[in-house]
Motif scaffolding. Structure first.
Motif, PDB file in Angstrom:
ATOM      1  N   ALA A   1      21.810  28.454  -7.422  1.00 51.55           N
ATOM      2  CA  ALA A   1      20.777  28.632  -6.394  1.00 51.55           C
ATOM      3  C   ALA A   1      21.441  28.761  -5.040  1.00 51.55           C
ATOM      4  O   ALA A   1      22.255  27.930  -4.653  1.00 51.55           O
ATOM      5  CB  ALA A   1      19.820  27.457  -6.407  1.00 51.55           C
ATOM      6  N   SER A   2      21.132  29.818  -4.346  1.00 58.02           N
ATOM      7  CA  SER A   2      21.761  30.034  -3.046  1.00 58.02           C
ATOM      8  C   SER A   2      20.845  29.635  -1.902  1.00 58.02           C
ATOM      9  O   SER A   2      21.165  29.842  -0.754  1.00 58.02           O
ATOM     10  CB  SER A   2      22.183  31.500  -2.897  1.00 58.02           C
ATOM     11  N   GLY A   3      19.667  29.069  -2.220  1.00 58.82           N
ATOM     12  CA  GLY A   3      18.698  28.731  -1.193  1.00 58.82           C
ATOM     13  C   GLY A   3      18.898  27.356  -0.581  1.00 58.82           C
ATOM     14  O   GLY A   3      18.125  26.949   0.271  1.00 58.82           O
ATOM     15  N   ALA A   4      19.897  26.619  -1.023  1.00 60.32           N
ATOM     16  CA  ALA A   4      20.115  25.273  -0.491  1.00 60.32           C
ATOM     17  C   ALA A   4      20.544  25.342   0.975  1.00 60.32           C
ATOM     18  O   ALA A   4      21.403  26.140   1.334  1.00 60.32           O
ATOM     19  CB  ALA A   4      21.157  24.541  -1.306  1.00 60.32           C
ATOM     20  N   ASP A   5      19.922  24.529   1.792  1.00 62.42           N
ATOM     21  CA  ASP A   5      20.256  24.487   3.223  1.00 62.42           C
ATOM     22  C   ASP A   5      21.287  23.389   3.448  1.00 62.42           C
ATOM     23  O   ASP A   5      20.986  22.208   3.314  1.00 62.42           O
ATOM     24  CB  ASP A   5      18.994  24.213   4.046  1.00 62.42           C
ATOM     25  N   ASN A   6      22.492  23.775   3.782  1.00 63.35           N
ATOM     26  CA  ASN A   6      23.577  22.826   4.059  1.00 63.35           C
ATOM     27  C   ASN A   6      24.041  22.896   5.504  1.00 63.35           C
ATOM     28  O   ASN A   6      25.047  22.303   5.854  1.00 63.35           O
ATOM     29  CB  ASN A   6      24.766  23.093   3.134  1.00 63.35           C
ATOM     30  N   THR A   7      23.319  23.638   6.330  1.00 68.69           N
ATOM     31  CA  THR A   7      23.712  23.835   7.717  1.00 68.69           C
ATOM     32  C   THR A   7      22.937  22.882   8.621  1.00 68.69           C
ATOM     33  O   THR A   7      21.702  22.902   8.620  1.00 68.69           O
ATOM     34  CB  THR A   7      23.440  25.289   8.160  1.00 68.69           C
ATOM     35  N   PRO A   8      23.635  22.045   9.389  1.00 67.07           N
ATOM     36  CA  PRO A   8      22.924  21.126  10.285  1.00 67.07           C
ATOM     37  C   PRO A   8      22.345  21.851  11.496  1.00 67.07           C
ATOM     38  O   PRO A   8      22.804  22.939  11.858  1.00 67.07           O
ATOM     39  CB  PRO A   8      24.009  20.141  10.720  1.00 67.07           C
ATOM     40  N   PRO A   9      21.343  21.247  12.118  1.00 70.50           N
ATOM     41  CA  PRO A   9      20.812  21.809  13.361  1.00 70.50           C
ATOM     42  C   PRO A   9      21.866  21.771  14.468  1.00 70.50           C
ATOM     43  O   PRO A   9      22.864  21.041  14.371  1.00 70.50           O
ATOM     44  CB  PRO A   9      19.648  20.873  13.721  1.00 70.50           C
ATOM     45  N   ALA A  10      21.623  22.527  15.518  1.00 65.80           N
ATOM     46  CA  ALA A  10      22.483  22.441  16.702  1.00 65.80           C
ATOM     47  C   ALA A  10      22.294  21.067  17.337  1.00 65.80           C
ATOM     48  O   ALA A  10      21.233  20.445  17.201  1.00 65.80           O
ATOM     49  CB  ALA A  10      22.105  23.539  17.688  1.00 65.80           C
ATOM     50  N   ALA A  11      23.315  20.586  18.014  1.00 70.86           N
ATOM     51  CA  ALA A  11      23.222  19.274  18.672  1.00 70.86           C
ATOM     52  C   ALA A  11      22.170  19.314  19.782  1.00 70.86           C
ATOM     53  O   ALA A  11      22.117  20.274  20.548  1.00 70.86           O
ATOM     54  CB  ALA A  11      24.572  18.877  19.249  1.00 70.86           C
ATOM     55  N   PRO A  12      21.335  18.286  19.865  1.00 74.36           N
ATOM     56  CA  PRO A  12      20.345  18.236  20.943  1.00 74.36           C
ATOM     57  C   PRO A  12      20.982  17.806  22.258  1.00 74.36           C
ATOM     58  O   PRO A  12      22.169  17.459  22.292  1.00 74.36           O
ATOM     59  CB  PRO A  12      19.338  17.191  20.452  1.00 74.36           C
TER      60      PRO A  12
END
Length: 114
Positions: free
Chosen positions: A7-18
């Motif tokens: 499955a390539s739909g897994a989100d492993n990228t964190p948001p940008a720092a606030p």
């Protein structure tokens, strides 16, 4: 026979720092050891901006989390410190997949007891 596709739909990228816009420990905000904080909204590759959560820390201790209401340019709220005195306040954005951003900028705030 070919190996099954993953499955390539897994989100492993964190948001940008606030970015912490303001943080205040003034007594007029109510209650004991108050922290009033405003955090500039950030972005994520998969989670809509209005669905991000912002965890707030003082000297590395989690004080709580603020939900983005999707209305203002900043997320703001009142939390409470766990002890009086000067403390370094930071925030992290958390997306729907549980990925956490790098820490925000730091703001030193003095917490006042009752």
């Amino acid at each position: 026979m070919a190996a099954p596709a993953h499955a390539s739909g897994a989100d492993n990228t964190p948001p940008a720092a606030p970015y912490v816009l303001y943080a205040s420990g003034l007594r007029w905000t109510g209650g004991c050891l108050p922290l009033t904080i405003g955090i500039q909204r950030t972005t994520d590759n998969a989670t809509p901006q209005s669905a991000l959560i912002y965890e707030v820390f003082a000297d590395g201790i989690r004080l709580g989390a603020l939900a983005d209401n999707g209305v203002n340019a900043a997320v703001w709220g009142t939390l409470h410190f766990t002890r009086p005195g000067p403390q370094t306040v930071t925030a992290r954005a958390v997306d729907a997949a549980g990925n956490r951003s790098a820490p925000s900028n730091a703001d030193v705030v003095t917490a006042y007891a009752c």
